[in-house]
Design a protein around this motif. Structure first.
Motif, PDB file in Angstrom:
ATOM      1  N   THR A 108       0.839  -1.188   0.000  1.00 23.24           N
ATOM      2  CA  THR A 108       0.000   0.000   0.000  1.00 23.24           C
ATOM      3  C   THR A 108       0.883   1.250   0.000  1.00 23.24           C
ATOM      4  O   THR A 108       0.629   2.218  -0.723  1.00 23.24           O
ATOM      5  CB  THR A 108      -0.896   0.003   1.263  1.00 23.24           C
ATOM      6  OG1 THR A 108      -1.851  -1.049   1.136  1.00 23.24           O
ATOM      7  CG2 THR A 108      -1.614   1.320   1.450  1.00 23.24           C
ATOM      8  N   PHE A 109       1.927   1.201   0.801  1.00 24.18           N
ATOM      9  CA  PHE A 109       2.824   2.356   0.935  1.00 24.18           C
ATOM     10  C   PHE A 109       3.700   2.490  -0.308  1.00 24.18           C
ATOM     11  O   PHE A 109       3.956   3.583  -0.791  1.00 24.18           O
ATOM     12  CB  PHE A 109       3.659   2.198   2.215  1.00 24.18           C
ATOM     13  CG  PHE A 109       2.784   2.219   3.438  1.00 24.18           C
ATOM     14  CD1 PHE A 109       2.565   3.392   4.119  1.00 24.18           C
ATOM     15  CD2 PHE A 109       2.124   1.070   3.851  1.00 24.18           C
ATOM     16  CE1 PHE A 109       1.709   3.427   5.211  1.00 24.18           C
ATOM     17  CE2 PHE A 109       1.268   1.092   4.941  1.00 24.18           C
ATOM     18  CZ  PHE A 109       1.063   2.273   5.626  1.00 24.18           C
ATOM     19  N   LEU A 110       4.092   1.334  -0.840  1.00 23.75           N
ATOM     20  CA  LEU A 110       4.903   1.332  -2.053  1.00 23.75           C
ATOM     21  C   LEU A 110       4.147   1.967  -3.223  1.00 23.75           C
ATOM     22  O   LEU A 110       4.698   2.792  -3.960  1.00 23.75           O
ATOM     23  CB  LEU A 110       5.291  -0.116  -2.375  1.00 23.75           C
ATOM     24  CG  LEU A 110       6.339  -0.351  -3.451  1.00 23.75           C
ATOM     25  CD1 LEU A 110       7.129  -1.624  -3.158  1.00 23.75           C
ATOM     26  CD2 LEU A 110       5.729  -0.481  -4.832  1.00 23.75           C
ATOM     27  N   SER A 111       2.877   1.608  -3.367  1.00 21.28           N
ATOM     28  CA  SER A 111       2.130   2.145  -4.512  1.00 21.28           C
ATOM     29  C   SER A 111       1.877   3.645  -4.344  1.00 21.28           C
ATOM     30  O   SER A 111       1.897   4.397  -5.329  1.00 21.28           O
ATOM     31  CB  SER A 111       0.822   1.374  -4.747  1.00 21.28           C
ATOM     32  OG  SER A 111       0.008   1.386  -3.607  1.00 21.28           O
TER      33      SER A 111
ATOM     34  N   VAL B 235       3.046   6.630  -7.039  1.00 22.81           N
ATOM     35  CA  VAL B 235       2.191   7.690  -7.596  1.00 22.81           C
ATOM     36  C   VAL B 235       2.810   9.061  -7.332  1.00 22.81           C
ATOM     37  O   VAL B 235       2.887   9.912  -8.234  1.00 22.81           O
ATOM     38  CB  VAL B 235       0.764   7.624  -7.006  1.00 22.81           C
ATOM     39  CG1 VAL B 235      -0.054   8.838  -7.436  1.00 22.81           C
ATOM     40  CG2 VAL B 235       0.058   6.343  -7.433  1.00 22.81           C
ATOM     41  N   ALA B 236       3.280   9.269  -6.104  1.00 24.98           N
ATOM     42  CA  ALA B 236       3.872  10.567  -5.762  1.00 24.98           C
ATOM     43  C   ALA B 236       5.104  10.849  -6.625  1.00 24.98           C
ATOM     44  O   ALA B 236       5.289  11.962  -7.119  1.00 24.98           O
ATOM     45  CB  ALA B 236       4.241  10.597  -4.273  1.00 24.98           C
ATOM     46  N   ARG B 237       5.928   9.822  -6.826  1.00 24.76           N
ATOM     47  CA  ARG B 237       7.099   9.976  -7.698  1.00 24.76           C
ATOM     48  C   ARG B 237       6.686  10.381  -9.106  1.00 24.76           C
ATOM     49  O   ARG B 237       7.297  11.264  -9.718  1.00 24.76           O
ATOM     50  CB  ARG B 237       7.839   8.637  -7.818  1.00 24.76           C
ATOM     51  CG  ARG B 237       9.020   8.493  -6.924  1.00 24.76           C
ATOM     52  CD  ARG B 237       9.895   7.355  -7.469  1.00 24.76           C
ATOM     53  NE  ARG B 237      10.702   6.779  -6.407  1.00 24.76           N
ATOM     54  CZ  ARG B 237      11.547   5.769  -6.590  1.00 24.76           C
ATOM     55  NH1 ARG B 237      11.670   5.227  -7.788  1.00 24.76           N
ATOM     56  NH2 ARG B 237      12.252   5.306  -5.582  1.00 24.76           N
ATOM     57  N   ALA B 238       5.651   9.703  -9.634  1.00 26.03           N
ATOM     58  CA  ALA B 238       5.212   9.971 -11.007  1.00 26.03           C
ATOM     59  C   ALA B 238       4.691  11.398 -11.143  1.00 26.03           C
ATOM     60  O   ALA B 238       4.973  12.087 -12.131  1.00 26.03           O
ATOM     61  CB  ALA B 238       4.134   8.964 -11.425  1.00 26.03           C
ATOM     62  N   VAL B 239       3.933  11.844 -10.150  1.00 28.98           N
ATOM     63  CA  VAL B 239       3.393  13.203 -10.192  1.00 28.98           C
ATOM     64  C   VAL B 239       4.536  14.224 -10.128  1.00 28.98           C
ATOM     65  O   VAL B 239       4.575  15.192 -10.893  1.00 28.98           O
ATOM     66  CB  VAL B 239       2.386  13.440  -9.035  1.00 28.98           C
ATOM     67  CG1 VAL B 239       1.988  14.905  -8.954  1.00 28.98           C
ATOM     68  CG2 VAL B 239       1.154  12.563  -9.215  1.00 28.98           C
ATOM     69  N   ALA B 240       5.488  13.956  -9.254  1.00 30.18           N
ATOM     70  CA  ALA B 240       6.618  14.880  -9.119  1.00 30.18           C
ATOM     71  C   ALA B 240       7.462  14.913 -10.394  1.00 30.18           C
ATOM     72  O   ALA B 240       8.007  15.951 -10.765  1.00 30.18           O
ATOM     73  CB  ALA B 240       7.485  14.475  -7.923  1.00 30.18           C
TER      74      ALA B 240
ATOM     75  N   ASP C 141       7.948  -0.015 -10.950  1.00 24.11           N
ATOM     76  CA  ASP C 141       8.910  -1.057 -11.305  1.00 24.11           C
ATOM     77  C   ASP C 141      10.182  -0.920 -10.467  1.00 24.11           C
ATOM     78  O   ASP C 141      10.672  -1.892  -9.900  1.00 24.11           O
ATOM     79  CB  ASP C 141       9.241  -0.957 -12.796  1.00 24.11           C
ATOM     80  CG  ASP C 141       9.990  -2.173 -13.310  1.00 24.11           C
ATOM     81  OD1 ASP C 141       9.391  -3.266 -13.321  1.00 24.11           O
ATOM     82  OD2 ASP C 141      11.169  -2.031 -13.680  1.00 24.11           O
ATOM     83  N   ALA C 142      10.693   0.303 -10.392  1.00 21.95           N
ATOM     84  CA  ALA C 142      11.942   0.541  -9.657  1.00 21.95           C
ATOM     85  C   ALA C 142      11.744   0.292  -8.160  1.00 21.95           C
ATOM     86  O   ALA C 142      12.578  -0.340  -7.503  1.00 21.95           O
ATOM     87  CB  ALA C 142      12.431   1.965  -9.896  1.00 21.95           C
ATOM     88  N   LEU C 143      10.629   0.772  -7.615  1.00 22.39           N
ATOM     89  CA  LEU C 143      10.358   0.599  -6.183  1.00 22.39           C
ATOM     90  C   LEU C 143      10.159  -0.865  -5.819  1.00 22.39           C
ATOM     91  O   LEU C 143      10.637  -1.340  -4.786  1.00 22.39           O
ATOM     92  CB  LEU C 143       9.109   1.405  -5.789  1.00 22.39           C
ATOM     93  CG  LEU C 143       9.322   2.894  -5.592  1.00 22.39           C
ATOM     94  CD1 LEU C 143       8.013   3.650  -5.731  1.00 22.39           C
ATOM     95  CD2 LEU C 143       9.949   3.163  -4.220  1.00 22.39           C
ATOM     96  N   TYR C 144       9.457  -1.577  -6.678  1.00 20.19           N
ATOM     97  CA  TYR C 144       9.182  -2.988  -6.400  1.00 20.19           C
ATOM     98  C   TYR C 144      10.469  -3.801  -6.476  1.00 20.19           C
ATOM     99  O   TYR C 144      10.706  -4.695  -5.659  1.00 20.19           O
ATOM    100  CB  TYR C 144       8.135  -3.508  -7.387  1.00 20.19           C
ATOM    101  CG  TYR C 144       7.650  -4.911  -7.089  1.00 20.19           C
ATOM    102  CD1 TYR C 144       7.070  -5.224  -5.863  1.00 20.19           C
ATOM    103  CD2 TYR C 144       7.785  -5.934  -8.027  1.00 20.19           C
ATOM    104  CE1 TYR C 144       6.632  -6.511  -5.582  1.00 20.19           C
ATOM    105  CE2 TYR C 144       7.345  -7.216  -7.767  1.00 20.19           C
ATOM    106  CZ  TYR C 144       6.774  -7.505  -6.542  1.00 20.19           C
ATOM    107  OH  TYR C 144       6.340  -8.781  -6.265  1.00 20.19           O
TER     108      TYR C 144
END
Lengths: 157, 338
Positions: free
Chosen positions: B168-171, B175-180, B267-270
């Motif tokens: 849950t925290f990873l996803s 999203v926050a990374r993508a928005v930034a 992908d990178a986070l996972y």
């Protein structure tokens, strides 16, 4: 009796409502006692106590690994428990205004959804692992549940 | 036809669409001859013509210039495999299977069913619109066509079910990374997984798991990001203030860009999670949340508690310091920033 036997013994005991179990033979004596998990939220060692005289000194870790239901039903209650695989919130229905997944007395098929346990926005649908009849629903809707808590008592069909 | 599939990335012929678009883009608005296309793609000129026709049907403005070839005039910001997979370069997420629907009931439902049928880890399901977009506990997720991202990803992590809520925290971090990465905005995560811009919710996440006692069969990460949704498209009865990236940024945002950035981040986070566990996720979550040191109120089923946020622990529980100095570990509840 070796570690493997003791493991399966613990498993057997924890799958029932028995809170204390004693076995004595000529050369050894085994006692399994199940306590109540204190009010914590980790998924760690349950408070099982296993007392075995000298014979098998490496007992303790085995006992610590056995899952124990925090809400062990009174010994008088019949049925096999279905327990929660995670810490979370128990939901009996997919939505607040929807009918519950199951009711007491209902016969459910293998794979049928019994409830949802939500942990941190992760929804986990708990399914029946075998065909069974619901004898008791042990938790209230929207109530927090611990790992290993009994959610339902069922009769295997 | 109930659920028309736009395209799936497994379908080899659709790779041609991507290659055609790549050739057009390499020319930067110039003309590409039919012969060039057919030799680069190793197909007949009739086949090229068919693909050009299908791209035009999708909304690509392609002009046929007599005796010269084709020219790409404009592209729709369409979520199709040919666009999403262009330059994606991910290890798992979207690398093997990517399915795009023009419309479906719910991408989570589709992904859940595919996972039950054995779809591989990293399978991505995207829809241009959802008839029955899902939120928590039967709530509705507003899913108008052509403006947002509705996407579900299948993961098969080798972890215990008790640990799965870490995803849950990873996803949320993804999203926050993508928005930034794709806007000038500063997203902030609210415990556990709301992504906010200026206090308004721009994304919703709903994760579903299938598990046995000691094994996760699969997890479906459901992600809705409000990208180009307009104010008038939001329902009036929302529980929390909501917005879209375009409203906050003051201009249209590329949906393909956000989608690609999100899949790359995930992908990178996972990958990092599988190699190094939860700690990198937890650290970045704390960095990207606006919560540590903030006073919050947490509402439960029938009570509430207020306190100062100290952080989150390994299970994702919110750690609060209460006014009386005691600490409280919150596992569920609705958080309001005070």
């Amino acid at each position: 009796m070796d570690i493997k036997d003791i493991k399966s013994l613990i498993k057997m005991v924890t799958e029932t409502d028995i809170t204390e179990f004693e076995l004595e033979s000529a050369e050894e004596k085994i006692r399994i006692k199940r306590g109540i998990v204190p009010e914590i939220v980790h998924y760690q060692a349950p408070q099982s106590v296993m007392a075995v005289p000298q014979a098998v000194p490496q007992m303790a870790p085995v006992a610590a690994a056995a899952p124990v239901s925090a809400s062990a039903a009174p010994a008088a209650e019949k049925g096999e428990p279905i327990t929660s695989p995670i810490v979370g919130t128990f939901y009996r229905a997919p939505a607040p205004d929807a009918p519950p997944y199951v009711e007491v007395g209902q016969v459910v098929e293998k794979g049928q959804v019994l409830c949802i346990v939500e942990a941190m926005k992760l929804m986990n649908e708990i399914e029946a692992e075998y065909r069974c009849k619901i004898l008791k629903i042990c938790k209230e809707n929207a109530q927090p549940v611990e790992f290993g808590d009994t959610l339902f008592l069922v009769e295997r069909l | 036809m109930k659920e028309p599939i736009v395209q799936t990335a497994e379908d080899g012929t659709k790779d041609l669409d991507r290659k055609i678009l790549e050739l057009f883009r390499a020319k930067q608005g110039g003309t590409v001859s039919g012969e060039e296309l057919s030799s680069a793609l190793a197909v007949s000129r009739t086949a090229v013509w068919k693909h050009i026709k299908s791209l035009k049907e999708l909304g690509y403005q392609i002009k046929a210039v007599p005796s010269q070839g084709y020219r790409l005039l404009a592209s729709p910001d369409l979520l199709i495999p040919a666009e999403i997979t262009a330059g994606l370069g991910t290890e798992r997420i979207g690398a093997r299977r990517l399915i795009c629907f023009r419309e479906t009931e719910s991408t989570n439902d589709v992904a859940f069913k595919l996972a039950e049928e054995g779809a591989p880890e990293g399978t991505v399901v995207v829809a241009e619109s959802q008839r029955r977009g899902k939120g928590r506990l039967g709530r509705h997720w507003e899913s108008p066509p052509g403006v947002n991202l509705y996407c579900s990803i299948i993961l098969r992590p080798p972890i215990l079910p008790q640990k799965a809520s870490q995803l849950t925290f990873l996803s949320a971090v993804a999203v926050a990374r993508a928005v930034a990465a794709t806007t000038s905005l500063q997203p902030a995560i609210k415990w556990p997984n709301d992504v906010l811009v200026e206090g308004r919710k721009v994304a919703g996440l709903l994760n579903e798991m299938s598990a046995e006692t000691e094994k996760v069969n699969f997890v479906v990460l459901g992600v809705g990001i409000n990208i180009n949704m307009e104010q008038t498209q939001f329902p009036a009865d929302l529980r929390h203030p909501a917005s879209s990236l375009a409203i906050e940024a003051g201009g249209t945002i590329s949906r393909i860009g956000v989608t690609r950035a999100f899949l790359k981040a995930l992908d990178a986070l996972y990958d990092d999670y599988l190699a190094h566990g939860y700690e990198p996720v937890r650290t970045e979550w704390l960095d990207r949340s606006n919560m540590v040191g903030r006073k919050v109120r947490v509402s439960f089923h029938d009570s509430e508690v207020s306190g100062e946020v100290m952080g989150i622990d390994d299970d994702g529980a919110l750690l609060l310091k209460l006014p009386n100095g005691r600490s409280e570990r919150v596992l569920a509840g609705d958080v309001t920033l005070l």
